[in-house]
Design an enzyme around this catalytic site. Structure first.
Site, PDB file in Angstrom:
ATOM      1  N   LYS A  88       0.860  -1.187   0.000  1.00 59.16           N
ATOM      2  CA  LYS A  88       0.000   0.000   0.000  1.00 59.16           C
ATOM      3  C   LYS A  88       0.895   1.235   0.000  1.00 59.16           C
ATOM      4  O   LYS A  88       1.752   1.399   0.876  1.00 59.16           O
ATOM      5  CB  LYS A  88      -0.885  -0.036   1.251  1.00 59.16           C
ATOM      6  CG  LYS A  88      -2.252   0.519   1.027  1.00 59.16           C
ATOM      7  CD  LYS A  88      -3.129   0.234   2.237  1.00 59.16           C
ATOM      8  CE  LYS A  88      -4.498   0.817   2.035  1.00 59.16           C
ATOM      9  NZ  LYS A  88      -5.284   0.771   3.277  1.00 59.16           N
TER      10      LYS A  88
HETATM   11  O1  G3P Z   1      -9.142   1.364   3.748  1.00 58.49           O
HETATM   12  C1  G3P Z   1      -9.010   2.706   4.145  1.00 58.49           C
HETATM   13  C2  G3P Z   1      -9.722   2.918   5.388  1.00 58.49           C
HETATM   14  O2  G3P Z   1      -9.137   2.138   6.377  1.00 58.49           O
HETATM   15  C3  G3P Z   1      -9.851   4.318   5.856  1.00 58.49           C
HETATM   16  O3  G3P Z   1     -11.018   4.338   6.583  1.00 58.49           O
HETATM   17  O4  G3P Z   1     -12.651   5.098   8.202  1.00 58.49           O
HETATM   18  O5  G3P Z   1     -10.230   5.732   8.458  1.00 58.49           O
HETATM   19  O6  G3P Z   1     -11.618   6.754   6.660  1.00 58.49           O
HETATM   20  P1  G3P Z   1     -11.394   5.559   7.539  1.00 58.49           P
END
Ligand code: G3P
Length: 219
Positions: A88
């Site tokens: 990633k």
């Molecule tokens: O896969 C990306 C994700 O983990 C980000 O999620 O909820 O932190 O915006 P969030």
């Protein structure tokens, strides 16, 4: 649509993998911190749990260092699982250079922190295996996150781009339905949202009434 789980919590991954619904896993530094496990502990176990792409993030900012970090991650992964590693990489010019170099070596990459269709297009051109547009964070910011998925899907379809779109930063079950309706390749979904996807009050009520009626059946 493939379903990835967005967590580094090994117990959750194990439980939800046992449902037979998981095609891969995505992690990030925040999810790793929440899991309370070390990066190495996660690497040691995660590949046994799901047979599909497992995204592990690099933290360096320069391309050469990202490439070095990616190779370290791969070297720490048992040989039989290396095909499942997806590195990633954040969406920056340095990130693009790293993606180009890694993709030339056949290493899978997932370009993360995508917030525009242009970023997705550039990542695809550099050879990304996956792009991860963060829709929940766009919604939080007062922008329609799903509109971004629609734009990226249109562009990728216009040119038969092979890079797969991972709808990320999913916050609720409707996001998953919308992603599937738009033909996104993958949704990466937090465990609590996957659990919510199983639920319907009429299912629970139906089970209760069948159980009640079964008790009345002559045995
Ligand atoms: O896969 C990306 C994700 O983990 C980000 O999620 O909820 O932190 O915006 P969030």
């Amino acid at each position: 649509m493939k379903l990835f789980i967005d967590t580094a919590d090994l117990n959750e991954i194990k439980e939800l993998a046992s449902w037979g619904i998981l095609d891969g896993v995505t992690t990030n530094p925040t999810l790793l911190a929440k899991s309370g496990r070390s990066f190495q502990e996660v690497i040691d176990e995660i590949f046994d749990l799901v047979d599909g792409p497992i995204s592990l993030e690099v933290l360096s900012e320069k391309a050469d260092d990202m490439i070095k970090e990616a190779k370290q991650i791969i070297s720490k992964t048992p040989q039989k699982y290396r095909k499942n590693v997806a590195i990633k990489i954040p969406m920056t010019p340095e990130g693009l250079k790293a993606v180009k170099a890694l993709s030339k070596e056949g290493i899978k990459t997932n370009v993360t922190l995508i917030f525009s269709a242009n970023q997705a297009l550039l990542a695809a051109k550099a050879g990304a295996t996956f792009v991860s547009p963060f829709i929940g964070r766009l919604d939080d910011n007062g922008q329609e996150g799903m509109q971004l998925i629609e734009e990226i899907m249109d562009i990728f379809c216009n040119y038969d781009i092979e890079t797969e779109v991972i709808v990320a930063s999913i916050r609720h079950p409707i996001h998953v339905i919308e992603a599937a309706r738009l033909g996104a390749d993958i949704a990466t979904v937090p465990p609590d949202v996957i659990r919510k996807m199983t639920k319907h009050p009429l299912t629970d009520a139906g089970i209760q009434s069948f159980l009640k009626d079964w008790a009345k059946v002559k045995k």
